[in-house]
Design an enzyme around this catalytic site. Structure first.
Site, PDB file in Angstrom:
ATOM      1  N   ARG A   1       0.970  -2.374   4.740  1.00 54.33           N
ATOM      2  CA  ARG A   1      -0.444  -2.173   4.444  1.00 54.33           C
ATOM      3  C   ARG A   1      -1.269  -3.113   5.326  1.00 54.33           C
ATOM      4  O   ARG A   1      -1.354  -4.299   5.055  1.00 54.33           O
ATOM      5  CB  ARG A   1      -0.681  -2.492   2.957  1.00 54.33           C
ATOM      6  CG  ARG A   1      -2.011  -2.036   2.404  1.00 54.33           C
ATOM      7  CD  ARG A   1      -2.269  -2.665   1.024  1.00 54.33           C
ATOM      8  NE  ARG A   1      -2.688  -4.043   1.177  1.00 54.33           N
ATOM      9  CZ  ARG A   1      -2.475  -5.008   0.279  1.00 54.33           C
ATOM     10  NH1 ARG A   1      -1.831  -4.758  -0.836  1.00 54.33           N
ATOM     11  NH2 ARG A   1      -2.891  -6.246   0.501  1.00 54.33           N
TER      12      ARG A   1
ATOM     13  N   HIS B   1      -5.676  -4.395  -0.278  1.00 56.83           N
ATOM     14  CA  HIS B   1      -5.223  -3.436  -1.303  1.00 56.83           C
ATOM     15  C   HIS B   1      -6.296  -2.362  -1.516  1.00 56.83           C
ATOM     16  O   HIS B   1      -6.037  -1.172  -1.445  1.00 56.83           O
ATOM     17  CB  HIS B   1      -4.934  -4.165  -2.616  1.00 56.83           C
ATOM     18  CG  HIS B   1      -4.821  -3.269  -3.801  1.00 56.83           C
ATOM     19  ND1 HIS B   1      -3.787  -2.366  -3.949  1.00 56.83           N
ATOM     20  CD2 HIS B   1      -5.617  -3.093  -4.888  1.00 56.83           C
ATOM     21  CE1 HIS B   1      -3.960  -1.692  -5.085  1.00 56.83           C
ATOM     22  NE2 HIS B   1      -5.062  -2.111  -5.667  1.00 56.83           N
TER      23      HIS B   1
ATOM     24  N   TYR C   1      -3.529 -14.342   0.532  1.00 51.66           N
ATOM     25  CA  TYR C   1      -2.117 -14.403   0.135  1.00 51.66           C
ATOM     26  C   TYR C   1      -1.128 -13.974   1.222  1.00 51.66           C
ATOM     27  O   TYR C   1       0.060 -13.881   0.972  1.00 51.66           O
ATOM     28  CB  TYR C   1      -1.894 -13.587  -1.142  1.00 51.66           C
ATOM     29  CG  TYR C   1      -2.407 -12.154  -1.095  1.00 51.66           C
ATOM     30  CD1 TYR C   1      -1.695 -11.160  -0.440  1.00 51.66           C
ATOM     31  CD2 TYR C   1      -3.606 -11.808  -1.707  1.00 51.66           C
ATOM     32  CE1 TYR C   1      -2.153  -9.857  -0.395  1.00 51.66           C
ATOM     33  CE2 TYR C   1      -4.090 -10.498  -1.671  1.00 51.66           C
ATOM     34  CZ  TYR C   1      -3.357  -9.533  -1.011  1.00 51.66           C
ATOM     35  OH  TYR C   1      -3.831  -8.246  -0.967  1.00 51.66           O
TER      36      TYR C   1
END
Lengths: 322, 356
Positions: free
Chosen positions: B257, B261, B270
């Site tokens: 990805r 998100h 993160y």
């Protein structure tokens, strides 16, 4: 005294309780390195260890199910479910086990578990991110259900929830996560579960509400000539029946406001309790200002669904003119 | 009574097209030049749609949106293998598959803009609506596939989900039902390495997601999810097998990805930039372009022409999306039941009475 929003107040409560009581652990999806999708658990991973702030696999039923196990073996889990709409896979574990283990084991096994979850609509989100499912939990014996409406209350109520010996569902109205800043003491304090709060005294009408609609209600009555007493329930289970009945005995007129659907919403139970305990005080039929009996719409039409100032004012007018 | 092995298993990884645009000729599926153009163009359309959606969201003209950036080969390679009569049960990161299957971009913009009418899918398109709760749709696909067995039809069913979904009970229940009832279903896991902030290795202790199929008694395969030929071949074979009633398949598409998100997320919190850069080099569109260049299927002129065509298409759909007549108040009550109960009629009348 620092001014905090609700996210910061809850964060502070978690930090303080976790520092004091080593048995408290936080677990859920993205609660660790990400600090929670709303940043409620920000900094916890750094301050405490990976064994006390746990990023779990993506499994709500798993989170609650293992929390029950953690709790019966001496820990105090504070589980986060990322959105109230995603709590349903865990509903089985909550209702079938967390809520009933005390009864099933005749008090041998208890579940001192807090399940925190962002709650309610008003942030223009995707489907299942804007639900008001409190009735499911209020209807389930063995659970306590709390919904704060201010940063101050959120801190005090969460501390009580963590210290409570029974499972507590702690719904955080996400619409006002960052909307209100308030002085929140650093020092430890708690607000008793089961006690409602009169946020504004009045003599003509009793308006009963909770969550983000406390603020909407305060605004709605700001310029009214009627004297409206506003009760913030704070705890939905157990309800502070005495406080409600005292107020109704004084005013004789009642408006109940919530964003959950109307049918069997909290307003239905409260109306029944008033009928049982204060029927003769009533001077008008009880008015309900609630969400409709439909799936909450997506952002473009979400505003049609929500109780707003106008709908609250119409209800007050109706009970006054009866 | 000696201790003995009673069964053993292999887990395969399929990769056909490498980062330099070279293919493994032995593994290359039968595919025409026309089909290669189609694959390339749908991947490009997906990226142009995605880019526009992200821009609209930033400008406050669209709601929360889940980007597909970097996953185009997984999404297009798999949905391209479907026949029109087959069914698709997506999660929420497959807008490109809807486009490929005929849904207009303005409908997708409507949906992501918070208008339910965007998910009214025309009746000639066998696609289920976007499913936000994780993994739940996998069971619906299996049930629909079981129905086609019962009705003696030769239709295949495909469902999409992410690596995070493999932690949900519903996923395992879907896999189990699929195995037990020999459902003609293909499970496509878009393993993009992250469930919001949680990396794949914290999601499951398994070395691969593909191997989870073994426990349910059917085949699982890992494919290079940035290799459109590998994804297409694995899906095509699995669909064929499903239609022949030879059982379900789990395909783990190993991808990444590149974006957040959703637009509500900030992945810089993160994950390391280095990791992102590593994966950017594996770009699925670039990879296919290199192959096409090597085989004289690509020119600057072609690229400009299709880019303009898709950009115009998307710009036009934005215009349509933004000029669509808003829903009436009554619309919110209309689809709760087949016919409106009295209480909803009363609630709808009350809402009208409230006025603006």
């Amino acid at each position: 005294m620092p001014k905090l929003n609700m996210v910061e107040a809850i964060n502070l409560a978690l930090k303080q309780e976790m520092s004091k009581d080593k048995s408290i652990i936080v677990l859920g999806e993205d609660v660790g390195i990400d600090g929670g999708v709303f940043r409620v658990t920000e900094g916890l991973l750094k301050k405490f260890s990976k064994s006390r702030v746990i990023d779990t696999p993506l499994s709500e039923s798993g989170i609650v199910g293992v929390s029950i196990g953690l709790a019966i073996n001496g820990l105090k889990p504070v589980a986060e479910i990322q959105f109230e709409g995603f709590m349903l896979p865990a509903f089985d574990q909550i209702v079938t086990h967390a809520a009933r283990l005390r009864n099933r084991s005749r008090g041998r096994f208890t579940v001192p578990l807090v399940i925190r979850s962002p709650y309610g609509g008003g942030i223009k989100a995707l489907e299942h991110h804007s639900e008001a499912p409190e009735t499911y939990y209020v209807h389930s014996p063995g659970l306590k259900v709390v919904i704060p409406s201010t940063p101050y209350d959120a801190k005090g109520l969460l501390i009580s929830a963590i210290r409570d010996p029974d499972p507590v569902i702690f719904f955080e109205p996400k619409k006002i996560y960052r909307a209100i800043k308030q002085e929140v003491p650093e020092k430890e304090y708690s607000i008793e579960i089961g006690k409602a709060n009169i946020v504004q005294e009045g003599t003509d009408v009793t308006l009963i509400t909770y969550g983000s609609l406390v603020r909407t209600s305060l605004r709605a009555v700001e310029n009214l000539k009627e004297s409206v007493e506003i009760i913030d329930l704070r705890t939905l289970s157990p309800l502070d029946v005495d406080l409600i009945i005292n107020s109704v005995s004084k005013t004789g007129k009642v408006v109940i406001v919530h964003e959950a659907p109307k049918t069997l919403g909290l307003s239905a139970e409260i109306s029944a309790l008033i009928n049982e305990k204060a029927l003769l005080s009533l001077q008008a039929p009880i008015e309900r200002v609630t969400g409709f009996d439909i799936t909450i719409p997506l952002p473009k039409t979400e505003h049609y669904y929500f109780p707003d100032e106008k709908r609250i004012q119409m209800a007050i007018k109706k009970v006054m003119e009866f | 009574m000696p201790l003995k092995i009673i069964d053993s298993f292999d887990v395969y990884h399929l990769s056909i097209l490498d980062e330099n645009g070279n293919i493994d000729k032995k593994l290359m599926p039968k595919i025409s030049e026309k089909e290669i153009f189609s694959l390339y163009e749908f991947m490009l359309l997906t990226r142009i749609f995605d880019d526009k959606a992200l821009k609209l969201q930033r400008q406050g003209r669209l709601g929360t949106y889940a980007s597909m950036l970097g996953q185009e080969a997984t999404i297009i390679g798999s949905s391209y293998a479907l026949e029109k009569k087959d069914w698709m049960f997506p999660s929420f990161r497959e807008s490109g598959a809807y486009l490929l299957r005929g849904l207009s971009p303005e409908k997708l913009f409507m949906y992501w803009g918070g208008d339910e009418r965007g998910m009214f899918i025309p009746k000639d398109q066998n696609n289920f609506p976007v499913c936000i709760p994780v993994a739940t749709q996998t069971l619906h696909a299996v049930g629909a596939a079981m129905a086609s067995n019962i009705k003696n039809e030769k239709t295949a069913f495909l469902t999409y989900f992410g690596d995070g979904a493999t932690s949900e009970g519903d996923f395992h229940e879907a896999m189990n039902f699929a195995g037990v009832f020999n459902a003609p279903v293909v499970f496509i896991c878009q393993n993009n390495q992250f469930a919001i902030s949680v990396p794949r290795e914290n999601q499951t202790k398994s070395k691969t997601i593909a191997q989870k199929a073994i426990a349910y008694g059917f085949q699982g395969i890992q494919v290079d999810g940035n290799d459109v030929f590998a994804v297409y071949k694995a899906t095509k074979d699995a669909l064929h097998k499903a239609r022949a009633k030879k059982g379900p398949t789990l395909i783990e598409c190993f991808t990444y990805r590149i974006g957040d998100h959703t637009t509500a997320d900030d992945s810089s919190k993160y994950r390391a930039k280095k990791e992102l850069e590593y994966w950017q080099k594996k770009d699925p569109i670039l990879r296919l372009r290199k192959y096409m260049q090597k085989n004289n299927l690509w020119s600057k002129n072609y690229e400009d022409k299709i880019t303009k065509k898709f950009t115009d298409l998307i710009e036009n759909s934005v215009k349509k999306y933004e000029s669509v007549k808003p829903q009436d108040k009554e619309e919110i009550f209309k689809y709760a039941y087949s016919s409106m109960p009295k209480k909803l009629k009363e609630q709808s009348d009350y809402l009208k009475e409230v006025g603006e």
